[in-house]
Design a protein around this motif. Sequence first.
Motif, PDB file in Angstrom:
ATOM      1  N   ALA A 266       0.745  -1.392   0.003  1.00 39.78           N
ATOM      2  CA  ALA A 266       0.069   0.021  -0.016  1.00 39.78           C
ATOM      3  C   ALA A 266       0.702   1.395  -0.030  1.00 39.78           C
ATOM      4  CB  ALA A 266      -0.903   0.143   1.205  1.00 39.78           C
ATOM      5  N   GLN A 267       2.077   1.158   0.787  1.00 42.41           N
ATOM      6  CA  GLN A 267       2.711   2.362   0.966  1.00 42.41           C
ATOM      7  C   GLN A 267       3.420   2.574  -0.337  1.00 42.41           C
ATOM      8  OE1 GLN A 267       3.077   4.039   3.854  1.00 42.41           O
ATOM      9  NE2 GLN A 267       4.892   4.860   3.872  1.00 42.41           N
ATOM     10  N   ASP A 268       3.833   1.510  -1.126  1.00 46.08           N
ATOM     11  CA  ASP A 268       4.626   1.656  -2.518  1.00 46.08           C
ATOM     12  C   ASP A 268       3.694   2.038  -3.446  1.00 46.08           C
ATOM     13  OD1 ASP A 268       6.817   0.945  -1.370  1.00 46.08           O
ATOM     14  OD2 ASP A 268       6.883  -1.112  -2.132  1.00 46.08           O
ATOM     15  N   ARG A 269       2.417   1.675  -3.383  1.00 46.28           N
ATOM     16  CA  ARG A 269       1.317   2.240  -4.463  1.00 46.28           C
ATOM     17  C   ARG A 269       1.100   3.846  -4.406  1.00 46.28           C
ATOM     18  NH1 ARG A 269      -4.198  -1.082  -4.117  1.00 46.28           N
ATOM     19  NH2 ARG A 269      -4.716   0.585  -5.780  1.00 46.28           N
ATOM     20  N   LEU A 270       0.907   4.128  -2.884  1.00 47.27           N
ATOM     21  CA  LEU A 270       0.739   5.654  -2.799  1.00 47.27           C
ATOM     22  C   LEU A 270       2.008   6.453  -3.396  1.00 47.27           C
ATOM     23  CD1 LEU A 270      -1.181   7.528  -1.601  1.00 47.27           C
ATOM     24  CD2 LEU A 270      -0.178   7.191   0.379  1.00 47.27           C
ATOM     25  N   GLN A 271       3.281   5.859  -3.038  1.00 48.41           N
ATOM     26  CA  GLN A 271       4.547   6.496  -3.375  1.00 48.41           C
ATOM     27  C   GLN A 271       4.409   6.538  -4.727  1.00 48.41           C
ATOM     28  OE1 GLN A 271       8.008   6.179  -0.987  1.00 48.41           O
ATOM     29  NE2 GLN A 271       9.175   6.247  -2.933  1.00 48.41           N
ATOM     30  N   ALA A 272       4.226   5.506  -5.692  1.00 48.47           N
ATOM     31  CA  ALA A 272       4.193   5.529  -7.010  1.00 48.47           C
ATOM     32  C   ALA A 272       3.277   6.442  -7.751  1.00 48.47           C
ATOM     33  CB  ALA A 272       3.842   4.179  -7.595  1.00 48.47           C
ATOM     34  N   ALA A 273       2.177   6.867  -6.850  1.00 48.80           N
ATOM     35  CA  ALA A 273       1.457   7.798  -7.593  1.00 48.80           C
ATOM     36  C   ALA A 273       1.400   8.835  -7.033  1.00 48.80           C
ATOM     37  CB  ALA A 273      -0.217   7.252  -6.832  1.00 48.80           C
ATOM     38  N   VAL A 274       2.047   9.517  -6.202  1.00 51.44           N
ATOM     39  CA  VAL A 274       2.385  10.860  -5.925  1.00 51.44           C
ATOM     40  C   VAL A 274       3.820  11.144  -6.245  1.00 51.44           C
ATOM     41  CG1 VAL A 274       0.243  10.952  -4.221  1.00 51.44           C
ATOM     42  CG2 VAL A 274       2.425  10.503  -3.234  1.00 51.44           C
ATOM     43  N   GLY A 275       4.702  10.113  -6.182  1.00 50.82           N
ATOM     44  CA  GLY A 275       5.940  10.574  -6.326  1.00 50.82           C
ATOM     45  C   GLY A 275       6.804  10.649  -4.858  1.00 50.82           C
ATOM     46  N   GLU A 276       8.189   9.996  -5.014  1.00 48.99           N
ATOM     47  CA  GLU A 276       8.927  10.036  -3.761  1.00 48.99           C
ATOM     48  C   GLU A 276       9.062  11.378  -3.022  1.00 48.99           C
ATOM     49  OE1 GLU A 276      13.323   8.378  -2.431  1.00 48.99           O
ATOM     50  OE2 GLU A 276      12.481   7.664  -4.375  1.00 48.99           O
ATOM     51  N   GLY A 277       9.420  12.418  -3.710  1.00 52.79           N
ATOM     52  CA  GLY A 277       9.493  13.729  -2.995  1.00 52.79           C
ATOM     53  C   GLY A 277       8.359  14.254  -2.348  1.00 52.79           C
TER      54      GLY A 277
ATOM     55  N   MET B 146       5.801  12.391  -1.574  1.00 47.28           N
ATOM     56  CA  MET B 146       5.699  11.383  -0.159  1.00 47.28           C
ATOM     57  C   MET B 146       6.268  12.007   1.145  1.00 47.28           C
ATOM     58  SD  MET B 146       3.770   8.595   0.090  1.00 47.28           S
ATOM     59  CE  MET B 146       3.789   7.062   0.770  1.00 47.28           C
ATOM     60  N   SER B 147       7.626  12.124   0.791  1.00 49.83           N
ATOM     61  CA  SER B 147       8.474  12.704   1.838  1.00 49.83           C
ATOM     62  C   SER B 147       8.059  14.039   2.331  1.00 49.83           C
ATOM     63  CB  SER B 147      10.019  12.940   1.365  1.00 49.83           C
ATOM     64  OG  SER B 147      10.802  13.580   2.259  1.00 49.83           O
TER      65      SER B 147
END
Length: 146
Positions: free
Chosen positions: A116-127, A129-130
């Motif tokens: 779930a965490q990876d799916r959200l990060q893929a959708a919004v981007g690592e930057g 997300m941080s």
Amino acid sequence: MEFQESPLALPCTCANLRRAARAVTRLYNHELRSQQIEITQFTILMALERAREISQGKLGKLLALDSTTLTRMLELLRKRGWIQDKEGEDRRFRLIRLTTAGRARFQQSLPHWKRAQDRLQAAVGEGAMSQLGGLLAQVTAVSASG
């Protein structure tokens, strides 16, 4: 993660945060469903895994949960055998920790949470997300103080 048209931005920050929280909760719960755990329960297990042992009051502050809500959630985890508590040095508070079964459930659920965490990060981007993590911590701190 599939996105439709962006929802209308409302003039109320609280309404926008709550709407986003409900959507993200659905995403995490979907990934955790096979483990028969919800993100709210997983979050408590995660906090206990990190803290090892903590008073209910400190856990409530850490998770920004009122006492009644936290008590209800902890009772469910106790019934499932995932947590245990003991009297603290001061009899007015109890110390909570994971049981062996609770630690195992946390470990089994971790890859599903990570998905779930990876799916959200893929959708919004690592930057983003941080930045979001930092911003949410800041919002929580401001809200807790006032």
